[in-house]
Design an enzyme around this catalytic site. Sequence first.
Site, PDB file in Angstrom:
ATOM      1  N   GLU A   1      -2.766  11.087   2.860  1.00  0.00           N
ATOM      2  CA  GLU A   1      -3.878  10.902   3.778  1.00  0.00           C
ATOM      3  C   GLU A   1      -3.939  12.149   4.654  1.00  0.00           C
ATOM      4  OE1 GLU A   1      -4.929   6.720   5.342  1.00  0.00           O
ATOM      5  OE2 GLU A   1      -2.734   6.854   5.462  1.00  0.00           O
TER       6      GLU A   1
ATOM      7  N   GLU B   1       0.856  -1.185   0.000  1.00  0.00           N
ATOM      8  CA  GLU B   1       0.000   0.000   0.000  1.00  0.00           C
ATOM      9  C   GLU B   1       0.893   1.236   0.000  1.00  0.00           C
ATOM     10  OE1 GLU B   1      -2.827   2.471   3.115  1.00  0.00           O
ATOM     11  OE2 GLU B   1      -2.971   0.275   3.124  1.00  0.00           O
TER      12      GLU B   1
END
Length: 634
Positions: free
Chosen positions: A503, A498
């Site tokens: 974010e 990932e």
Amino acid sequence: MKKLVIAAMMLAATGVTAMCAVTPPIVNGEVFPDTEGNHINAHGGAIMEHDGTYYWYGEHRGEGRPGKGQRGVACYTSTDLRNWTNRGIVLSVTDEADSPIEEGCIIERPKVIYCPATGRFVMWFHNELKGQGYAAAQAGVATSDNPLGPFKLSASSRVNPGIYPLNMSEADRARNWDGVELEWWTPEWYEAINQGMLNKRDHESGQMSRDMTVFVDDDGKAYHIYSAEENLTLNIAELDSTYERHTGRYIRIFPGGHNEAPAIFKKDGTYWMITSGCTGWAPNTARLMRADSIMGTWTQLPNPCVGPDADITFGGQSTYIMPHEGGFTFMADIWNPKDLGNSRHIWLPIEFRSDGTPYIMGRERGEASGDEAWRMVWSDEFDRDGKPDPKIWSYENGFVRNHELQWYQPENANCRDGLLVIEARSENRPNPTYSADANDWRKSRKTIDYTSACVKTQGTKDMLYGRLDVRARIPVGGGSWPAIWLLGEKQPWPSCGEIDVMEYYRINGEPHILANAAWGTDKPYQAKWNSQRIPYSHFTDTDPLWAEKFHIWRMDWDEENIKLYLDGELLNIIPLSSTVNGKQGNGTNPFTSPQYLLLNLAIGGDNGGIPDPECFPMKYEIDYVRLYEPAARK
């Protein structure tokens, strides 16, 4: 997806030179050869354009200490800023005894400007007299009717004798410092410097002038900017219409700041200056200053350099900022005190944040860059109204991960006005998957309280190495958790790998922007993380309106590293040598296999925090997604 190259901005600018009509190359410390194959020996200088030819003036340096083997000021010419012909020495040291430029003197920071009023080319430089080290601290002036010289010395002296700066108060002008001795770097000493103790000391003889530059404003006025007061204070002094003399109008800025190597440019009415600290030949952290008026109030901002070795200005020291059609290029010298003639050059483009603040993106030594380095292979500009292209984008559905509050559905992702808008809404309706006996949190919720969308390129567009760019405006209200991320498909999470290009969420109640990667360990569903968590205040301290603007998130991914950037600022480097899966992933490396892209807006859950009802509906707006590959790859 793709590697992004941000196109060079078309900028209006005026400065020491006219606007260059071609784009300079990237120079990053390698040998910069002239047309005869010799490294260009022109340091601390600047570039002037005249009648379609570019003239690069700089210090001719010999080996070893300053002054040893120095022949004067060298000049190189070019028509494309890439191929430079050595034109020899245009201001020569002399064997004439007691001349200010007698052989053995030290000539530094030469800058040449053309004066329309006289038709002459005017060279200013920092001059130190033979045998005096750096004690003389004089400003030299030489002129020529031809840009190739020879330039003839007209003056060498200190600056503005008997004149006080415009911004020195009457009280400070009246102070008497005779017999006062203060220990350097104490609060009392700093206060005395601020009040002009050293300016008063040099009042009658004139102010010291060491590292310097000159600047021609768009109204035709020229200015001499130099380090004075033992390099502790910068002075900005106005020149007369001949550009050969001072008018007597000058200001002091940043007294006690210890600045040298000034380089200045102007963009959109704002003056910007980059300087260095005073650490001898050793590189240090650059300083950035701005002003709305060149003779007005200046303020200092954080280091403009980002990326590798940003804290030491990429190993160099500023010398000049060159305006050109594509914008501005930062020029610096990587000094080699044992062989000054072989000191290397840095030419890097200046880029601009959304608030207009300039920054300089560093590069690894030998790293290619610019339009020559990357080729776009795919992009989505979201210029169609309605749903995003179904040939590219699909959707997640329902409650998916991290105990998040939103129900994902396609209805919340739409294109309009050139943007992909992912909208989170506060709703209340039954959960169609609800089961009273369910242990799964996805099914144990009776209602759907929020909806949003997650779009992905799974099965359509994946990426293995290259550059990905996403320009977006993110929501920062309570409960928001927007992301730009990638997943592999070969194994279950986290062994699939990932990459979180972006974010945003709260950590212990404080908002952060994250740049992460995760991979597998020996235990199922337990990840190994390489995470950088940057406080949101890091960005808003510089730009209080940060959240109202679009920003560019970038990933550079090759066989050795994953590098994650925000607006050109390097946030994280993840070496692929460290990203090997544990037993659950059979010792494979997920980041040597393709990954697909996800864009989503989550609400609440494990990291999103408590939703703020006043923030809904909440919008996450994506301007474009672009994928590049190295131009050398066919």
